[in-house]
Design a protein around this motif. Structure first.
Motif, PDB file in Angstrom:
ATOM      1  N   ARG A 136      42.151 -49.696 -67.211  1.00 47.45           N
ATOM      2  CA  ARG A 136      40.909 -48.843 -66.843  1.00 47.45           C
ATOM      3  C   ARG A 136      40.136 -48.630 -68.286  1.00 47.45           C
ATOM      4  O   ARG A 136      38.891 -48.663 -68.372  1.00 47.45           O
ATOM      5  CB  ARG A 136      41.401 -47.730 -66.317  1.00 47.45           C
ATOM      6  CG  ARG A 136      41.744 -47.885 -64.804  1.00 47.45           C
ATOM      7  CD  ARG A 136      42.137 -46.788 -64.078  1.00 47.45           C
ATOM      8  NE  ARG A 136      42.630 -46.972 -62.646  1.00 47.45           N
ATOM      9  CZ  ARG A 136      43.236 -45.997 -62.015  1.00 47.45           C
ATOM     10  NH1 ARG A 136      43.667 -44.939 -62.547  1.00 47.45           N
ATOM     11  NH2 ARG A 136      43.382 -46.462 -60.724  1.00 47.45           N
ATOM     12  N   GLU A 137      40.811 -48.378 -69.507  1.00 52.37           N
ATOM     13  CA  GLU A 137      40.227 -48.108 -70.685  1.00 52.37           C
ATOM     14  C   GLU A 137      39.477 -49.185 -70.989  1.00 52.37           C
ATOM     15  O   GLU A 137      38.480 -49.073 -71.922  1.00 52.37           O
ATOM     16  CB  GLU A 137      41.345 -47.756 -71.754  1.00 52.37           C
ATOM     17  CG  GLU A 137      41.712 -46.329 -71.492  1.00 52.37           C
ATOM     18  CD  GLU A 137      42.794 -45.941 -72.289  1.00 52.37           C
ATOM     19  OE1 GLU A 137      43.562 -46.968 -72.945  1.00 52.37           O
ATOM     20  OE2 GLU A 137      43.459 -44.835 -72.604  1.00 52.37           O
ATOM     21  N   ALA A 138      39.996 -50.490 -70.567  1.00 52.35           N
ATOM     22  CA  ALA A 138      39.022 -51.457 -70.914  1.00 52.35           C
ATOM     23  C   ALA A 138      38.005 -51.998 -70.057  1.00 52.35           C
ATOM     24  O   ALA A 138      37.505 -53.036 -70.096  1.00 52.35           O
ATOM     25  CB  ALA A 138      40.175 -52.843 -71.154  1.00 52.35           C
ATOM     26  N   GLY A 139      37.854 -51.123 -69.025  1.00 55.62           N
ATOM     27  CA  GLY A 139      36.783 -51.238 -68.035  1.00 55.62           C
ATOM     28  C   GLY A 139      37.114 -52.185 -67.222  1.00 55.62           C
ATOM     29  O   GLY A 139      36.348 -52.691 -66.212  1.00 55.62           O
ATOM     30  N   ARG A 140      38.487 -52.415 -66.675  1.00 57.27           N
ATOM     31  CA  ARG A 140      38.739 -53.267 -65.649  1.00 57.27           C
ATOM     32  C   ARG A 140      39.440 -52.396 -64.301  1.00 57.27           C
ATOM     33  O   ARG A 140      39.947 -51.438 -64.545  1.00 57.27           O
ATOM     34  CB  ARG A 140      40.018 -54.338 -66.118  1.00 57.27           C
ATOM     35  CG  ARG A 140      39.443 -55.243 -67.231  1.00 57.27           C
ATOM     36  CD  ARG A 140      38.453 -55.933 -66.762  1.00 57.27           C
ATOM     37  NE  ARG A 140      38.004 -57.005 -67.989  1.00 57.27           N
ATOM     38  CZ  ARG A 140      36.934 -56.675 -68.782  1.00 57.27           C
ATOM     39  NH1 ARG A 140      36.256 -55.402 -68.607  1.00 57.27           N
ATOM     40  NH2 ARG A 140      36.650 -57.565 -69.616  1.00 57.27           N
ATOM     41  N   HIS A 141      39.149 -52.858 -63.422  1.00 56.95           N
ATOM     42  CA  HIS A 141      39.470 -52.191 -62.128  1.00 56.95           C
ATOM     43  C   HIS A 141      41.230 -52.246 -62.008  1.00 56.95           C
ATOM     44  O   HIS A 141      41.653 -53.419 -62.048  1.00 56.95           O
ATOM     45  CB  HIS A 141      39.108 -52.806 -60.883  1.00 56.95           C
ATOM     46  CG  HIS A 141      39.382 -52.206 -59.414  1.00 56.95           C
ATOM     47  ND1 HIS A 141      39.013 -52.746 -58.431  1.00 56.95           N
ATOM     48  CD2 HIS A 141      39.683 -50.928 -59.130  1.00 56.95           C
ATOM     49  CE1 HIS A 141      39.247 -51.984 -57.313  1.00 56.95           C
ATOM     50  NE2 HIS A 141      39.912 -50.997 -57.935  1.00 56.95           N
ATOM     51  N   ALA A 142      41.754 -51.042 -61.663  1.00 59.71           N
ATOM     52  CA  ALA A 142      43.235 -51.051 -61.601  1.00 59.71           C
ATOM     53  C   ALA A 142      43.632 -50.015 -60.247  1.00 59.71           C
ATOM     54  O   ALA A 142      42.991 -49.184 -60.134  1.00 59.71           O
ATOM     55  CB  ALA A 142      43.858 -50.454 -62.836  1.00 59.71           C
ATOM     56  N   GLU A 143      44.667 -50.493 -59.864  1.00 58.34           N
ATOM     57  CA  GLU A 143      45.049 -49.784 -58.426  1.00 58.34           C
ATOM     58  C   GLU A 143      46.849 -49.855 -58.632  1.00 58.34           C
ATOM     59  O   GLU A 143      47.367 -50.698 -59.187  1.00 58.34           O
ATOM     60  CB  GLU A 143      44.829 -50.452 -57.085  1.00 58.34           C
ATOM     61  CG  GLU A 143      43.440 -50.579 -57.038  1.00 58.34           C
ATOM     62  CD  GLU A 143      42.934 -49.224 -56.682  1.00 58.34           C
ATOM     63  OE1 GLU A 143      43.383 -48.223 -56.099  1.00 58.34           O
ATOM     64  OE2 GLU A 143      41.669 -48.947 -56.406  1.00 58.34           O
ATOM     65  N   ASN A 144      47.412 -48.880 -58.257  1.00 54.86           N
ATOM     66  CA  ASN A 144      48.751 -48.476 -58.086  1.00 54.86           C
ATOM     67  C   ASN A 144      49.281 -49.125 -56.617  1.00 54.86           C
ATOM     68  O   ASN A 144      48.384 -49.736 -56.096  1.00 54.86           O
ATOM     69  CB  ASN A 144      49.214 -47.090 -58.230  1.00 54.86           C
ATOM     70  CG  ASN A 144      49.024 -46.189 -57.184  1.00 54.86           C
ATOM     71  OD1 ASN A 144      48.478 -46.665 -56.018  1.00 54.86           O
ATOM     72  ND2 ASN A 144      48.948 -44.915 -57.579  1.00 54.86           N
ATOM     73  N   GLY A 145      50.576 -49.010 -56.497  1.00 55.48           N
ATOM     74  CA  GLY A 145      51.164 -49.668 -55.475  1.00 55.48           C
ATOM     75  C   GLY A 145      51.305 -48.809 -53.933  1.00 55.48           C
ATOM     76  O   GLY A 145      51.986 -49.395 -53.143  1.00 55.48           O
ATOM     77  N   LEU A 146      50.452 -47.948 -54.033  1.00 61.23           N
ATOM     78  CA  LEU A 146      50.457 -46.975 -52.781  1.00 61.23           C
ATOM     79  C   LEU A 146      49.983 -47.726 -51.576  1.00 61.23           C
ATOM     80  O   LEU A 146      50.639 -47.427 -50.554  1.00 61.23           O
ATOM     81  CB  LEU A 146      49.738 -45.716 -52.926  1.00 61.23           C
ATOM     82  CG  LEU A 146      50.622 -44.559 -53.836  1.00 61.23           C
ATOM     83  CD1 LEU A 146      49.709 -43.389 -54.098  1.00 61.23           C
ATOM     84  CD2 LEU A 146      51.981 -44.278 -53.195  1.00 61.23           C
ATOM     85  N   GLY A 147      49.039 -48.586 -51.792  1.00 59.12           N
ATOM     86  CA  GLY A 147      48.612 -49.110 -50.599  1.00 59.12           C
ATOM     87  C   GLY A 147      49.443 -50.198 -50.373  1.00 59.12           C
ATOM     88  O   GLY A 147      49.597 -50.331 -48.838  1.00 59.12           O
ATOM     89  N   MET A 148      50.127 -50.856 -51.106  1.00 56.91           N
ATOM     90  CA  MET A 148      51.237 -51.859 -50.720  1.00 56.91           C
ATOM     91  C   MET A 148      52.418 -51.357 -49.911  1.00 56.91           C
ATOM     92  O   MET A 148      52.835 -51.591 -48.726  1.00 56.91           O
ATOM     93  CB  MET A 148      51.569 -52.639 -51.595  1.00 56.91           C
ATOM     94  CG  MET A 148      52.874 -53.781 -51.401  1.00 56.91           C
ATOM     95  SD  MET A 148      53.272 -54.713 -52.949  1.00 56.91           S
ATOM     96  CE  MET A 148      54.793 -55.184 -52.239  1.00 56.91           C
TER      97      MET A 148
END
Length: 280
Positions: free
Chosen positions: A237-249
């Motif tokens: 995220r600091e590099a401007g990229r989209h990131a998500e954790n594993g809660l959805g999975m």
């Protein structure tokens, strides 16, 4: 083989379990018990710490009346296979089981991680084109590689032990790569399927990694969900990229397991709502 009768059901209330080592961090009981309530079933789900040596007896104990089955997490997803009576097509192809279904004394192994991951990636708006890199070579990584290849993706497997990555790709396809050998500027999906970062906000599977070399539209998906923002996610995220954790999975695979056990298709929002505010 001894049978663990500590799983015995009291009365007629159905029960299901998580077998893992460790297990204390698991959020599965919150989700499944919420699903039981929504479905109007007076059931109970428990997370149990099960060392590898105890797994055969615990699995055998699932044959008792009133037990729906169990989920499996580290380190049992692969070692459980010979303890089961049958496997779903997906579990057989992947070579890993995360869900055991009890039917009339028979134990059937299934894998809901693979479709759970794909549903979560869809929710997160993951690009559906371009190479995907999977970090890890265990049971969760096997599910990710199989699912992504089934969706037509080119898959690169990166693992700290190169031999394990090569063994995985020989079975499931894809290409084993060292970090330095990956053309990261082409990778539109990065999936952490290792345990790096679990419970440790300072650990990462990619130390000193320049996330800006990923395409601007790339998604970094970390199967780890505790902490809610892992170091991998934070640096992406600091590099401007989209990131998500594993809660959805986690929620999607749980919904599919619950449906297999009970026949009730509980909305995924019930599982997600049960997780609200508990992963920080």
């Amino acid at each position: 083989m001894s049978v663990d009768h500590s799983l015995a059901v009291t009365g007629t209330a159905p029960r299901a379990f998580l077998f893992a080592d460790p297990a204390a961090h698991s959020l599965s009981p919150r989700m499944h018990n919420a699903a039981f309530e929504w479905a109007g079933i007076s059931g109970q789900y428990q997370a149990q710490q099960v060392p590898a040596a105890d797994l055969p007896a615990r699995v055998e104990g699932l044959r008792q009346p009133g037990i729906l089955g169990a989920n499996l997490s580290l380190p049992h997803k692969e070692s459980v296979l010979p303890l089961l009576d049958a496997l779903s097509d997906a579990a057989r192809a992947i070579g890993a089981v995360n869900t055991i279904i009890h039917r009339d004394g028979q134990l059937i192994g299934d894998n809901t991680d693979a479709p759970g991951l794909m549903a979560a990636l869809d929710d997160a708006g993951a690009p559906d084109r371009g190479p995907a890199a999977v970090l890890g070579a265990g049971g969760a990584a096997r599910a990710a590689v199989w699912a992504l290849r089934a969706a037509g993706r080119e898959v690169l497997v990166v693992n700290r032990t190169q031999a394990r990555a090569e063994a995985l790709t020989r079975e499931l396809g894809g290409r084993a790569c060292a970090v330095a050998a990956v053309s990261w500027a082409e990778v539109t999906l990065l999936v952490n399927a290792s345990s790096a970062g679990l419970g440790d906000p300072y650990a990462t599977p990619l130390a000193d990694f320049a996330f800006r070399q990923l395409p601007a539209e790339a998604l970094v998906y970390d199967m780890v969900y505790k902490p809610a923002e892992t170091r991998l996610m934070r640096e992406a995220r600091e590099a401007g990229r989209h990131a998500e954790n594993g809660l959805g999975m986690l929620a999607h695979q749980a919904r599919l397991a619950f449906q297999a056990w009970t026949g009730h298709d509980v909305p995924v929002r019930i599982f997600l709502d049960a997780l609200a505010g508990v992963t920080s």
